[in-house]
Design a protein around this motif. Structure first.
Motif, PDB file in Angstrom:
ATOM      1  N   LEU A 254       7.247   6.593   5.402  1.00  0.00           N
ATOM      2  CA  LEU A 254       6.935   6.898   6.788  1.00  0.00           C
ATOM      3  C   LEU A 254       6.759   8.405   6.904  1.00  0.00           C
ATOM      4  O   LEU A 254       7.668   9.157   6.576  1.00  0.00           O
ATOM      5  CB  LEU A 254       8.054   6.418   7.706  1.00  0.00           C
ATOM      6  CG  LEU A 254       7.852   6.582   9.201  1.00  0.00           C
ATOM      7  CD1 LEU A 254       6.684   5.740   9.684  1.00  0.00           C
ATOM      8  CD2 LEU A 254       9.116   6.200   9.968  1.00  0.00           C
TER       9      LEU A 254
ATOM     10  N   THR B 245      13.319   3.260   2.792  1.00  0.00           N
ATOM     11  CA  THR B 245      12.135   3.889   3.380  1.00  0.00           C
ATOM     12  C   THR B 245      12.219   5.381   3.130  1.00  0.00           C
ATOM     13  O   THR B 245      13.230   6.007   3.457  1.00  0.00           O
ATOM     14  CB  THR B 245      12.037   3.641   4.894  1.00  0.00           C
ATOM     15  OG1 THR B 245      11.926   2.244   5.145  1.00  0.00           O
ATOM     16  CG2 THR B 245      10.833   4.371   5.486  1.00  0.00           C
TER      17      THR B 245
ATOM     18  N   GLU C 285       8.734  -0.704   5.625  1.00  0.00           N
ATOM     19  CA  GLU C 285       7.951   0.492   5.285  1.00  0.00           C
ATOM     20  C   GLU C 285       8.552   1.185   4.080  1.00  0.00           C
ATOM     21  O   GLU C 285       9.731   1.527   4.076  1.00  0.00           O
ATOM     22  CB  GLU C 285       7.937   1.470   6.467  1.00  0.00           C
ATOM     23  CG  GLU C 285       7.406   0.873   7.744  1.00  0.00           C
ATOM     24  CD  GLU C 285       8.259   1.224   8.960  1.00  0.00           C
ATOM     25  OE1 GLU C 285       7.706   1.277  10.064  1.00  0.00           O
ATOM     26  OE2 GLU C 285       9.486   1.422   8.800  1.00  0.00           O
ATOM     27  N   LYS C 286       7.714   1.408   3.042  1.00  0.00           N
ATOM     28  CA  LYS C 286       8.199   2.177   1.893  1.00  0.00           C
ATOM     29  C   LYS C 286       8.145   3.663   2.197  1.00  0.00           C
ATOM     30  O   LYS C 286       8.971   4.436   1.730  1.00  0.00           O
ATOM     31  CB  LYS C 286       7.332   1.870   0.662  1.00  0.00           C
ATOM     32  CG  LYS C 286       7.666   0.564  -0.020  1.00  0.00           C
ATOM     33  CD  LYS C 286       7.158   0.552  -1.434  1.00  0.00           C
ATOM     34  CE  LYS C 286       7.621  -0.651  -2.213  1.00  0.00           C
ATOM     35  NZ  LYS C 286       9.070  -0.668  -2.352  1.00  0.00           N
TER      36      LYS C 286
END
Lengths: 114, 109
Positions: B11, B103, B8-9
Motif C-alpha cells: 500500500l 501489508t 493488500e501486499k
C-alpha cells in the motif's frame, strides 16, 4: 539489549545436515514460542512452551523437528536431515502468558539449506 | 478454519494522506486481534491490541465482529510509518498467533 535473543542470526547448511538454533527469552517470561516465516508469508506457529513443558506442536513440525526448553529458560530448536524446504526465518518469541499476551520477538535465525 | 486475510501486499500513500490497512479474520469463538509492525532491520513488535482500544502512534483499529474485520487506520500518514504490518489473531489461553501475510506500507514524501 535485554530483549529476546536468538543465535545464530544466519545459518547456511548442506542438505541432510542437522542444525540447532537457540533462543534466550526475556528472563521473567514463562511462555516461549517458535514460529517459521518464509518469503512473502507471515510467521507460522510451530510450537510453544509454558515454562519447561511443551504444550502444543503444529502439524508443520514434522518428526525431523524437535524443540526443548530445559529448566524453563532458554530453548533450542533442532532440525535433523535438513531439506531445502526448511529454508526460512525461524523466529522465537516470549511472553508473560495469561497476565500479558504481548509477544516479544527475537530477530530470528535465517536458515538457508543448499 | 482459523485464518487471517490481508488482501493488500503493498500500500503506497503520500505523506499526510489517510491510511487504512485491511484485515479480515475467520475464527469460531472469541478471538483477540492484534496488529504487529516490523520496521526496516528491526524485530516484529506489537502495535495495537483490540482489547486495549488505544491509539498508538496515531493508529487505531476497531474490531467489527459482524464483518469479522480489524482494519488499521491512521488519518495522516507519516514517512516513519513505512513498515511491514501484520494482523494477527490468537485464542485466549494459548496466545499463539495466527498471522496474516502482511501489508507493506510505503509513505511517499
Amino acid at each position: 539489549d535485554t530483549g529476546v535473543s536468538q543465535d545464530p542470526r544466519h545459518k547456511i547448511t548442506k542438505r541432510g545436515q542437522n542444525v540447532t538454533f537457540r533462543c534466550d527469552p526475556i528472563s521473567e517470561h514463562n511462555r516461549l514460542y517458535w514460529y517459521r516465516q518464509t518469503l512473502g508469508q507471515g510467521p507460522e506457529f510451530l510450537t510453544y512452551f509454558q515454562n519447561e513443558a511443551q504444550l502444543e506442536k503444529s502439524r508443520l513440525l514434522s518428526d525431523r523437528f524437535s524443540a526443548e526448553r530445559p529448566k524453563g529458560s532458554f530453548s533450542t530448536l533442532e532440525i535433523q536431515r535438513t531439506e531445502q524446504g526448511d529454508s526460512a526465518m525461524y523466529l522465537c518469541a516470549s511472553s508473560l502468558g495469561r497476565t500479558s499476551p504481548e509477544a516479544f520477538f527475537g530477530q530470528g535465525t535465517r536458515l538457508t539449506v543448499v | 478454519a482459523q485464518r487471517v486475510t490481508q488482501p493488500e501486499k503493498l500500500l503506497s500513500v503520500f505523506k499526510g494522506a489517510p491510511v487504512e490497512l485491511k484485515c479480515n479474520y475467520s475464527y469460531s469463538g472469541s478471538p483477540e486481534l492484534f496488529w504487529y509492525v516490523q520496521y526496516s532491520r528491526q524485530r516484529l513488535q506489537l502495535l495495537l491490541r483490540h482489547i486495549s482500544r488505544e491509539s498508538i502512534k496515531g493508529f487505531t483499529a476497531d474490531l467489527n465482529k459482524g464483518e469479522t474485520s480489524f482494519h488499521l487506520k491512521k488519518p495522516f500518514a507519516q514517512e516513519e510509518d513505512s513498515a511491514m504490518y501484520y494482523c494477527a489473531l490468537s485464542s485466549s489461553g494459548t496466545y499463539k498467533y495466527i498471522f496474516g501475510t502482511g501489508t507493506r506500507l510505503k509513505v511517499l514524501a
